[in-house]
Design a protein around this motif. Sequence first.
Motif, PDB file in Angstrom:
ATOM      1  N   LEU A 126       0.668  19.504   4.547  1.00  0.00           N
ATOM      2  CA  LEU A 126       1.180  19.534   3.173  1.00  0.00           C
ATOM      3  C   LEU A 126       2.235  20.618   2.966  1.00  0.00           C
ATOM      4  N   ASN A 127       2.022  21.779   3.596  1.00  0.00           N
ATOM      5  CA  ASN A 127       2.969  22.889   3.392  1.00  0.00           C
ATOM      6  C   ASN A 127       4.222  22.778   4.258  1.00  0.00           C
ATOM      7  N   ASP A 128       4.364  21.675   4.998  1.00  0.00           N
ATOM      8  CA  ASP A 128       5.574  21.469   5.811  1.00  0.00           C
ATOM      9  C   ASP A 128       6.710  20.860   4.989  1.00  0.00           C
ATOM     10  N   ILE A 129       6.432  20.517   3.743  1.00  0.00           N
ATOM     11  CA  ILE A 129       7.455  19.917   2.877  1.00  0.00           C
ATOM     12  C   ILE A 129       7.855  20.914   1.790  1.00  0.00           C
ATOM     13  N   ASP A 130       9.156  21.119   1.669  1.00  0.00           N
ATOM     14  CA  ASP A 130       9.694  21.976   0.608  1.00  0.00           C
ATOM     15  C   ASP A 130      10.482  21.081  -0.351  1.00  0.00           C
ATOM     16  N   PRO A 131       9.838  20.604  -1.429  1.00  0.00           N
ATOM     17  CA  PRO A 131      10.514  19.658  -2.336  1.00  0.00           C
ATOM     18  C   PRO A 131      11.669  20.290  -3.107  1.00  0.00           C
ATOM     19  N   ASN A 132      11.620  21.599  -3.321  1.00  0.00           N
ATOM     20  CA  ASN A 132      12.698  22.269  -4.063  1.00  0.00           C
ATOM     21  C   ASN A 132      13.991  22.325  -3.254  1.00  0.00           C
ATOM     22  N   ARG A 133      13.840  22.625  -1.966  1.00  0.00           N
ATOM     23  CA  ARG A 133      15.021  22.689  -1.094  1.00  0.00           C
ATOM     24  C   ARG A 133      15.303  21.337  -0.423  1.00  0.00           C
ATOM     25  N   ASN A 157       0.842  -1.199   0.000  1.00  0.00           N
ATOM     26  CA  ASN A 157       0.000   0.000   0.000  1.00  0.00           C
ATOM     27  C   ASN A 157       0.880   1.254   0.000  1.00  0.00           C
ATOM     28  N   ILE A 158       0.693   2.137  -0.977  1.00  0.00           N
ATOM     29  CA  ILE A 158       1.580   3.295  -1.144  1.00  0.00           C
ATOM     30  C   ILE A 158       1.526   4.248   0.049  1.00  0.00           C
ATOM     31  N   LYS A 159       0.346   4.429   0.613  1.00  0.00           N
ATOM     32  CA  LYS A 159       0.195   5.318   1.774  1.00  0.00           C
ATOM     33  C   LYS A 159       0.915   4.743   2.989  1.00  0.00           C
ATOM     34  N   HIS A 160       0.714   3.464   3.233  1.00  0.00           N
ATOM     35  CA  HIS A 160       1.364   2.810   4.370  1.00  0.00           C
ATOM     36  C   HIS A 160       2.883   2.806   4.204  1.00  0.00           C
ATOM     37  N   LYS A 161       3.326   2.527   2.995  1.00  0.00           N
ATOM     38  CA  LYS A 161       4.773   2.506   2.724  1.00  0.00           C
ATOM     39  C   LYS A 161       5.384   3.887   2.936  1.00  0.00           C
ATOM     40  N   SER A 162       4.653   4.932   2.518  1.00  0.00           N
ATOM     41  CA  SER A 162       5.148   6.308   2.671  1.00  0.00           C
ATOM     42  C   SER A 162       5.296   6.686   4.139  1.00  0.00           C
ATOM     43  N   MET A 163       4.326   6.290   4.968  1.00  0.00           N
ATOM     44  CA  MET A 163       4.374   6.633   6.391  1.00  0.00           C
ATOM     45  C   MET A 163       5.544   5.970   7.100  1.00  0.00           C
ATOM     46  N   ILE A 164       5.674   4.667   6.905  1.00  0.00           N
ATOM     47  CA  ILE A 164       6.752   3.934   7.583  1.00  0.00           C
ATOM     48  C   ILE A 164       8.115   4.378   7.050  1.00  0.00           C
ATOM     49  N   SER A 165       8.197   4.634   5.752  1.00  0.00           N
ATOM     50  CA  SER A 165       9.459   5.094   5.152  1.00  0.00           C
ATOM     51  C   SER A 165       9.871   6.444   5.717  1.00  0.00           C
ATOM     52  N   LEU A 166       8.911   7.342   5.874  1.00  0.00           N
ATOM     53  CA  LEU A 166       9.219   8.691   6.344  1.00  0.00           C
ATOM     54  C   LEU A 166       9.688   8.689   7.796  1.00  0.00           C
ATOM     55  N   ILE A 167       9.102   7.822   8.616  1.00  0.00           N
ATOM     56  CA  ILE A 167       9.539   7.714  10.014  1.00  0.00           C
ATOM     57  C   ILE A 167      11.006   7.304  10.072  1.00  0.00           C
ATOM     58  N   GLU A 182       9.846  11.431  -4.250  1.00  0.00           N
ATOM     59  CA  GLU A 182       9.089  10.713  -5.288  1.00  0.00           C
ATOM     60  C   GLU A 182       8.026   9.811  -4.663  1.00  0.00           C
ATOM     61  N   LEU A 183       8.385   9.180  -3.563  1.00  0.00           N
ATOM     62  CA  LEU A 183       7.427   8.314  -2.866  1.00  0.00           C
ATOM     63  C   LEU A 183       6.262   9.127  -2.320  1.00  0.00           C
ATOM     64  N   LEU A 184       6.557  10.285  -1.744  1.00  0.00           N
ATOM     65  CA  LEU A 184       5.513  11.150  -1.185  1.00  0.00           C
ATOM     66  C   LEU A 184       4.627  11.735  -2.289  1.00  0.00           C
ATOM     67  N   ARG A 185       5.222  12.022  -3.451  1.00  0.00           N
ATOM     68  CA  ARG A 185       4.431  12.519  -4.589  1.00  0.00           C
ATOM     69  C   ARG A 185       3.452  11.441  -5.072  1.00  0.00           C
ATOM     70  N   ALA A 186       3.927  10.213  -5.108  1.00  0.00           N
ATOM     71  CA  ALA A 186       3.065   9.104  -5.523  1.00  0.00           C
ATOM     72  C   ALA A 186       1.906   8.943  -4.539  1.00  0.00           C
ATOM     73  N   ASN A 187       2.208   9.114  -3.249  1.00  0.00           N
ATOM     74  CA  ASN A 187       1.155   9.034  -2.234  1.00  0.00           C
ATOM     75  C   ASN A 187       0.137  10.159  -2.408  1.00  0.00           C
ATOM     76  N   TYR A 188       0.638  11.360  -2.710  1.00  0.00           N
ATOM     77  CA  TYR A 188      -0.266  12.508  -2.887  1.00  0.00           C
ATOM     78  C   TYR A 188      -1.206  12.285  -4.079  1.00  0.00           C
ATOM     79  N   LYS A 189      -0.664  11.793  -5.169  1.00  0.00           N
ATOM     80  CA  LYS A 189      -1.481  11.552  -6.362  1.00  0.00           C
ATOM     81  C   LYS A 189      -2.545  10.486  -6.090  1.00  0.00           C
TER      82      LYS A 189
END
Length: 370
Positions: free
Chosen positions: A236-243, A211-221, A267-274
Amino acid sequence: MKKLVLKNDWIGDHPIIRIEFPYDFELKQLVRQFHGSNWDTGMKVWWVKYSDSRLSEMLQFFKGKAWLDYSELKKATIPQEKIKIILPDLSSEKIKAIQCFEDWLRNKRYSENTIKTYRDAISVFLRFFENKRIEEIENSDLEKFNTAYILANAYSSSYQNQFVNAIKLFFLNRKGEKFNPENIYRPKREKALPNVLSKEEVKKILDSISNIKHKSMISLIYACGLRRSELLNIQLNDIDPNRKLLFIKQSKGKKDRVVPISDKLIELLRANYKSERPKVYLFEGEKIGSKYTGSSLQQVLKQAIKKAKIKKPVTLHWLRHSYATHLLESGTDLRYIQELLGHNSSRTTEIYTHVSKKKISEIRSPFDDL
């Protein structure tokens, strides 16, 4: 037919019936529907309060839905030592004092979690001295409380320290009484080493999640060394992908900090957002705009560990410990790790030097020189 195993247990001074079964979503939903059922996050088990009539109620409710194995369930009797420490209800005077204490903590901008912890601790402490007015409580009473309640129940030193913190603040807020908070001593803390997974074990856990959402959460921790609450509070605004930065706001101790995030993680977080299209929080629950729950997140990890066939009682905080240890083993300066974890003191971060495989393996035993 699916099976539920019923066993005796205790929560504090109260007898309960544990409801045990291998994880099954439909069975979980069925148990949840039974009146009075509760989930204990510490014991990781469903339970109901024990009563002599409870078994017949459960047999009636689960009839035709699940088979109840109650072969290990016995009639509960309260041991004499437990009878002695059953606490009475609070008097109206003490309830009012605790409410004033809560208001004072809130005005001092303590977090709601801390306020609840201190309120519960003070409630237990004042209930213990049912026959004493607050003005009559002395420092020697704390020793009685430690012996007859904390030690009698085999509570940990960290749990005891919570009481010390709460009691000290409560009596600092009340002037001119017999209790002197300056004379309170603190128990020695247990010096337990953090639990750490190998990189291979972390990879197994992440690879087991589809599951992409579950994978994103555990990966981010793991990728950022986050606490559970920090992950769940990310907006959502706590992430600055450019920096390539993640901003963690008002975490433990009301501190902000910044941690780097890699292209792979972005990239993983973008996939989760989509896939999920969250509105406010990075990871939302069933209701749009609401935070994902901590218990659900722990359940995600539990299932991943099972699929990865890792036979360790892994918790979410193990991933944070593993992140810090793996950084240390890769040569990252301890001062930077301290900043990334949000530790006030370097002494807190130094504990990872005791579990770093690389650092320990570099030590040469004098035996080898003989």
